[in-house]
Scaffold this motif. Structure first.
Motif, short mmCIF file in Angstrom:
data_model
loop_
_atom_site.label_atom_id
_atom_site.label_comp_id
_atom_site.label_asym_id
_atom_site.label_seq_id
_atom_site.Cartn_x
_atom_site.Cartn_y
_atom_site.Cartn_z
N VAL A 1 43.33 33.74 41.68
CA VAL A 1 44.57 34.07 40.97
C VAL A 1 45.74 33.48 41.76
O VAL A 1 45.90 33.76 42.94
CB VAL A 1 44.73 35.60 40.82
CG1 VAL A 1 46.07 35.94 40.18
CG2 VAL A 1 43.59 36.16 39.97
N ILE B 1 46.88 37.41 30.53
CA ILE B 1 46.74 37.29 31.99
C ILE B 1 47.86 38.04 32.72
O ILE B 1 47.65 38.54 33.81
CB ILE B 1 46.62 35.82 32.48
CG1 ILE B 1 47.89 35.02 32.25
CG2 ILE B 1 45.43 35.13 31.84
CD1 ILE B 1 47.89 33.66 32.97
N ARG C 1 37.43 38.51 33.13
CA ARG C 1 37.28 39.54 34.17
C ARG C 1 36.46 40.69 33.56
O ARG C 1 35.40 40.44 33.04
CB ARG C 1 38.64 40.02 34.68
CG ARG C 1 39.64 38.87 34.86
CD ARG C 1 39.80 38.44 36.28
NE ARG C 1 40.91 37.49 36.40
CZ ARG C 1 40.79 36.24 36.85
NH1 ARG C 1 39.61 35.76 37.22
NH2 ARG C 1 41.84 35.45 36.95
N ASP D 1 45.68 39.97 35.15
CA ASP D 1 45.72 39.41 36.51
C ASP D 1 46.96 39.80 37.29
O ASP D 1 46.96 39.77 38.52
CB ASP D 1 45.65 37.87 36.44
CG ASP D 1 44.23 37.38 36.22
OD1 ASP D 1 43.30 38.22 36.30
OD2 ASP D 1 44.04 36.18 35.98
N GLU E 1 39.01 31.69 34.96
CA GLU E 1 38.20 32.56 35.82
C GLU E 1 37.59 31.82 37.01
O GLU E 1 37.14 32.44 37.95
CB GLU E 1 37.09 33.22 35.00
CG GLU E 1 37.56 34.45 34.29
CD GLU E 1 36.44 35.42 34.00
OE1 GLU E 1 35.52 35.02 33.27
OE2 GLU E 1 36.47 36.56 34.51
#
Ligand code: DON
Length: 525
Positions: A249, A431, A220, A435, A245
């Motif tokens: 998500v 993550i 990201r 995320d 990626e």
């Protein structure tokens, strides 16, 4: 060390030596590791002080005449020990970047060894388990395993290590020569003679730590920098983040998220098995493996709805250019930072203490592939790239890592023990923050899962999940995974992340609640 004006490297070196005394489980001078250093000017250096195979080692070292791998030989015998790298590595880090005198690095460790420290509940239990397992070994290994001679202390008792204190004194006075030459070296070689090991005076004198260019990727809007080969960790972490990626998500810890990560892990472990090893012996296609286009190709065949048959998975074709470990993270006032993972391999290494020198020898040789396709203690396989060769470093999974925010500021310093679950643990913490918007504390404490390839039994495709209360995945996630055809394999816990997070100029230390990272030691009176 920081309070006394030392920098992050000074603190890291002192911590490493102190762990060699009070965390014999993995802290060491008889093992090796990797240190990632972030300098105040923004540059990053990776120091490889991984153990090497002695000059007398060769491809079939752990195989019997009939080609079968001899059980336990790479774990419990004197042949299990690689030439230790820690002392040379710490010297090298300190020589280049330390600011306080060398002897100060060892002073706290010497005091802890001499005066002793009180054994806490966690360590007492861990020592008891190790004593049981080492004394329960088959006769041939039990004979040469002297662990219980050195570690017969219980909770609340004081462990004093006078031989180790003397060894540390020699290192304090003479630098690496206090370990790789003279009395300590002779004691190591005598220990080898007693147990039929291979390490010679020449192996010790010739050991070198190596500075290597770190591996780097983007996830990201973050920059991720980690350890290059001979660790697989940095490449694997970046490859996983690159593949992730390419997908939307997924809901956190839903069956579809766990499945997606498992499919990514299968491919990364297949690449690890075929393409990674010591870069001084095997041309690891580093740039090809961390390439975003390569990840896109690998990710394109992952089906979000259906799991793949593990037998259908193999290594990719990247572009080619022409059980116990501990991690600590340090940041100082100038943003000099150290991310350091070090290990003896299994808990307490080989269990073999160098008599007279008082330290445990690693059993890192088990990280080589004893024979193509035959799993090591962590169930990972390898071949040509990671076969045993004289002077070679065995492939690792250790993943000391830095993450930088979108404006280029150091944001996280992290790493973990856990063999092949190291890079999958580091991946999940990253993550969770990036995320799923967790704080670093939440991200570290959250339940973890792990999938690796190849599965021990091709009919099953097990996802490893934590079984401890508070660390379990949701029942609906487990049911969803079973429906997709995965087997669920419970383990008590996965990884033990020790991190520093930096936010708005403030550093926050985060110790994994799973183990004893935040425990305070009581020094003996
Ligand atoms: O270098 C490696 O990947 C292994 N020797 C690390 C061993 C380990 O993390 C054991 N800890 N649980």
């Amino acid at each position: 060390m920081l309070d006394e004006g030392g920098n992050a490297v000074d603190a890291a070196v002192a911590v490493h030596f102190a762990l060699a005394v009070c965390f014999p489980n993995a802290g060491n001078i008889g093992g090796g590791g990797f240190m990632l250093i972030h300098l105040p000017d923004g540059s990053i250096e990776a120091l490889d002080y991984r153990e090497t195979a002695p000059a007398g080692a060769s491809e079939k070292l752990f195989q019997a005449a009939d080609g079968r791998v001899v059980p336990g030989l790479s774990l419990h015998s004197h042949l299990a020990a690689g030439v230790p790298g820690s002392v040379r590595g710490l010297w090298e880090a300190h020589r280049r970047h330390g600011s306080r005198p060398w002897a100060e690095m060892l002073a706290p460790a010497i005091e802890l060894a001499e005066r002793g420290f009180e054994i806490d509940a966690w360590t007492a239990e861990s020592l008891e388990r190790a004593r049981k397992s080492f004394t329960g070994l088959p006769e041939a290994y039990r004979r040469v395993n002297n662990f219980a001679d050195y570690f017969t202390v219980g909770q609340g008792e004081v462990l004093r290590q006078p031989e180790l204190a003397e060894t540390l004194r020699r290192i304090a006075a003479e630098g690496p020569a206090g370990f790789y030459e003279g009395r300590t070296a002779r004691l190591i070689v005598e220990e080898m003679r007693r147990g039929g090991g291979l390490i010679t005076l020449d192996d010790l004198a010739g050991y070198e730590a190596r500075w290597r260019p770190p591996v780097e990727g983007r996830f990201r809007d973050r920059r991720v920098v980690s350890m290059p080969p001979p660790s697989s960790g940095g490449i694997a972490l970046i490859e996983m983040l690159n593949m992730l990626e390419h997908f939307p998500v997924q809901r956190w810890h839903s069956a579809s998220q766990v499945h997606l990560v498992a499919e990514i892990e299968k491919r990364v472990f297949a690449d690890r098995a075929a393409l990674m090893g010591d870069p001084d012996f095997y041309p690891v296609p580093v740039a090809g493996l961390i390439d975003e286009v390569y990840a896109a190709e690998r990710a394109a065949v992952i089906d979000l709805e259906r799991k793949s048959d593990p037998r259908s998975i193999g290594a990719g074709r990247p572009r080619r250019e022409s059980t116990e470990t501990t991690h600590f993270s340090v940041v100082d006032r100038n943003r000099m930072a150290v991310s350091n993972t070090t290990t003896l391999n299994a808990s307490y290494g080989s269990g073999i203490v160098v008599r007279g020198a008082g330290f445990l020898l690693n059993n890192e040789m088990d990280d080589f592939s004893a024979k193509p396709g035959v799993p090591n203690m962590f169930g990972v396989v390898g071949g040509e790239a990671n076969k045993v060769e004289a002077g070679k470093r065995m492939l690792s999974s250790m993943t000391p890592t830095f993450v930088f925010s979108r404006d280029g500021q150091l944001e996280m310093v992290l790493g973990s023990p856990g063999g092949p679950t190291i890079f999958t643990s580091v991946f999940q913490v990253i993550i969770n923050v990036v995320d799923y918007g967790m704080s670093l504390e939440e991200a570290v404490a959250a339940p973890r899962f792990h999938h690796q390839w190849p599965p021990p039994n091709p009919e099953r495709d097990p996802i490893r999940c934590e079984s401890r209360a508070g660390l379990r995945l949701m029942p609906s996630t487990l049911a969803g995974l079973r429906r997709m055809g995965y087997a669920i394999e419970e383990v008590e816990e996965i990884g033990d992340v020790q991190a520093v997070g930096i936010r708005r100029g403030r550093a926050l230390a985060v110790s994994d609640p799973r183990r004893a990272g935040a425990l305070r030691l009581a020094a003996a009176p």
